[in-house]
Design a protein around this motif. Sequence first.
Motif, PDB file in Angstrom:
ATOM      1  N   GLU B  46     -38.762  60.702  22.855  1.00 23.45           N
ATOM      2  CA  GLU B  46     -37.682  61.462  22.213  1.00 23.45           C
ATOM      3  C   GLU B  46     -38.097  61.904  20.807  1.00 23.45           C
ATOM      4  OE1 GLU B  46     -34.861  62.708  23.257  1.00 23.45           O
ATOM      5  OE2 GLU B  46     -34.304  63.422  21.252  1.00 23.45           O
ATOM      6  N   PHE B  47     -38.724  61.006  20.062  1.00 23.02           N
ATOM      7  CA  PHE B  47     -39.220  61.352  18.722  1.00 23.02           C
ATOM      8  C   PHE B  47     -40.172  62.553  18.800  1.00 23.02           C
ATOM      9  CE2 PHE B  47     -38.737  58.684  14.863  1.00 23.02           C
ATOM     10  CZ  PHE B  47     -37.716  57.872  15.293  1.00 23.02           C
ATOM     11  N   ALA B  48     -41.129  62.477  19.726  1.00 25.73           N
ATOM     12  CA  ALA B  48     -42.125  63.542  19.848  1.00 25.73           C
ATOM     13  C   ALA B  48     -41.452  64.860  20.224  1.00 25.73           C
ATOM     14  CB  ALA B  48     -43.171  63.153  20.886  1.00 25.73           C
ATOM     15  N   LEU B  49     -40.460  64.782  21.098  1.00 27.34           N
ATOM     16  CA  LEU B  49     -39.767  66.009  21.522  1.00 27.34           C
ATOM     17  C   LEU B  49     -38.965  66.594  20.363  1.00 27.34           C
ATOM     18  CD1 LEU B  49     -38.588  64.862  25.080  1.00 27.34           C
ATOM     19  CD2 LEU B  49     -40.357  66.566  24.572  1.00 27.34           C
ATOM     20  N   GLN B  50     -38.392  65.726  19.527  1.00 26.48           N
ATOM     21  CA  GLN B  50     -37.645  66.219  18.364  1.00 26.48           C
ATOM     22  C   GLN B  50     -38.576  66.926  17.379  1.00 26.48           C
ATOM     23  OE1 GLN B  50     -35.243  63.106  16.600  1.00 26.48           O
ATOM     24  NE2 GLN B  50     -34.000  62.859  18.450  1.00 26.48           N
ATOM     25  N   GLY B  57     -45.022  73.092  18.847  1.00 29.34           N
ATOM     26  CA  GLY B  57     -46.162  72.268  19.202  1.00 29.34           C
ATOM     27  C   GLY B  57     -46.100  71.838  20.657  1.00 29.34           C
ATOM     28  N   THR B  58     -46.839  70.787  20.948  1.00 26.57           N
ATOM     29  CA  THR B  58     -46.896  70.307  22.333  1.00 26.57           C
ATOM     30  C   THR B  58     -46.685  68.802  22.387  1.00 26.57           C
ATOM     31  OG1 THR B  58     -49.286  70.014  22.124  1.00 26.57           O
ATOM     32  CG2 THR B  58     -48.525  72.092  23.093  1.00 26.57           C
ATOM     33  N   VAL B  59     -46.219  68.338  23.536  1.00 24.42           N
ATOM     34  CA  VAL B  59     -46.041  66.900  23.750  1.00 24.42           C
ATOM     35  C   VAL B  59     -46.750  66.510  25.048  1.00 24.42           C
ATOM     36  CG1 VAL B  59     -44.379  65.055  24.227  1.00 24.42           C
ATOM     37  CG2 VAL B  59     -43.830  66.831  22.544  1.00 24.42           C
ATOM     38  N   THR B  60     -47.681  65.571  24.928  1.00 24.08           N
ATOM     39  CA  THR B  60     -48.419  65.080  26.081  1.00 24.08           C
ATOM     40  C   THR B  60     -48.133  63.598  26.254  1.00 24.08           C
ATOM     41  OG1 THR B  60     -50.198  66.644  25.644  1.00 24.08           O
ATOM     42  CG2 THR B  60     -50.742  64.777  27.053  1.00 24.08           C
TER      43      THR B  60
END
Lengths: 338, 295
Positions: B46-50, B57-60
């Motif tokens: 959730e932090f990365a998506l926020q 950017g991107t989230v992997t």
Amino acid sequence: MKKKNEIWVFIEVRNGKPADVSLELLSKGYKLAATTGSTLKSIVIGEKVRHIAEESFSYGVSESILVEAPELKYFRTLPYARILNALIVERRPRIVLFGATVIGRDIAPRVASFTKSGLTADCTDLQISDVKYLNQEYKELLLQIRPAFGGNIIATIITPDTETQMATVREGVMESHKIDNPNPVVIETIPFIKADEDDLVEVVEQHYEENKVNLKAAPVIVSGGYGLGTKENFKLVEELAHTLGGEVAGSRAAVDAGFIISERQVGQTGVTVRPKLYIAIGISGAIQHRAGMQEAKKIIAINSDPDAPIFGVSHYGIVGDATTIIPKFIEVYKSKLK
Amino acid sequence: MFRSIVMVKQVPDTANISGSVMKEDGTVNRSKLPAIFNNEDRVALEFALQVKDKFGGTVTAITMGPQRASDILRECLYMGADSVYLISDRKFAGADTLATSYVLSEAIKKTGEYDLVFAGRQAIDGDTAQVGPQTAEKLNLPQVTYVEEILEMTDTHAKIRRKIDGGYEIVKAKFPFLLTVLKDAAEPRPFSAKRVMAYKGAKSLMDLEKLTEGNSLLYTDTLRHEYEEKNLFIPTLTMDELKLDADRCGIKGSPTKVHKVDSVILGGGNHIMVEPTREGLEKLIDQLLADHIFG
């Protein structure tokens, strides 16, 4: 190369003072060192912390390693880990112990990774023993004992093949005491060498909450559980705690139900306490809760369920409705004080 | 623009465990337990998506685990991850945190450039909180553990509030770094219905192998090609693909060994029963006063 038979305790400095857990570890380390003929050393890092290195001798250390610099005022992972990494790689102590605190759980894994040491988190007991593992005999291994899988199991972990055995230990599960005849103070000062990486993370500010709840120091704790049923009934628990001059606490279920704040939670995911008197009211006594209170000197359980597991760790059991028993308890206690 | 990597773990639901699910060597027989997405890792995602929502950017998401661990990777896709990787090999079995962090750090190197690596503080099966810091050490990254909130982010730095014993502190960290987050730091978003529809058929190599097992009409390679075409293939990295040192993986690369496991036994039950009456309580309180128990 001959293995150095040394036990090191990392002394955590919290707001200018050694953390309780560090002193508890020194007392444990002192006992372990006596069984193996090891040398107990304290590792003290910080700014103006020589007095803490000196204080550690009261708990039985033979020598202290001190690293002081203004840059070390606040704990920061990289410089602190670099100091420990260099010392451990150079001297290879047999055992290094840390508190299972935020700081200990931050730095110990990083140092274990660098020094390729075995590390067990959140131990509740440490012992030394010869061990036979996979048909091999090992002398004087550190038994790292910890609850696992939600506290339902107690696992004994060993790290037989690493030069250095490391563990973090929970605060409050061991006792600290000063020894009668401390060794003369011998402090080895190691210079701090700065590195560019140190400033990648900077501490901007720190806040310590004043008057924070200190359950660990309370001689009397009155603790309530989900069995109280309502927040209104839980007030009786507070009243009894107040009458006895103790602190109020609760189980995980009481915290989840909103009866009490999480800072006052006793148990595996809360605080471990060892008061003189622990009164558990409406607490069924799940393993996770018992792990946090079963070392209390006297335990009174009040529960309407005669089969509640909490009675199994209690010295006195009262079966019945808490909302009638507590007021009676308060009344009788007050009459005795007159 | 921030490129984030999130380390996630599928964990046995440890709420109800007894000695009966332990194997003889002291490790857990995980197949007997329901498997769930570790809650703090979900918060990390959730932090990365926020961060992505705010700054682009991107989230992997990556996980190390057996075949069924692809369940949580699909959940990552449902929540909004751009790409996911399953790191899986029989030779990874029995890994402690040191071996796990070795494999994960090598896998992260393989996935390319990054600015931030996220993880939950700890997983509920081991509660060790060690894999985050040990992965950071192997990637030569600074670490910020016990994160409660990201207060602000610039192109070069993040200002972060983290828990310390007895309070909290604010730190300023320069990218790239690794952070581990606490359970209550954010509320993980629900699955997006659209993304569930799009990705529910996503399969890892191990999932496809399972499909072709005992079915002579199906070939894993053909299937893999089909799934790749449809953008439903979950890339799977094995020990050989990552060119790992076998001696540092799995049980071989794990210095910690389980020596003994004891089930917790209820206390002796030698307690004294006290009647819930005035007389009973008087006797109890007299005894406690005589023993100097009230302080």
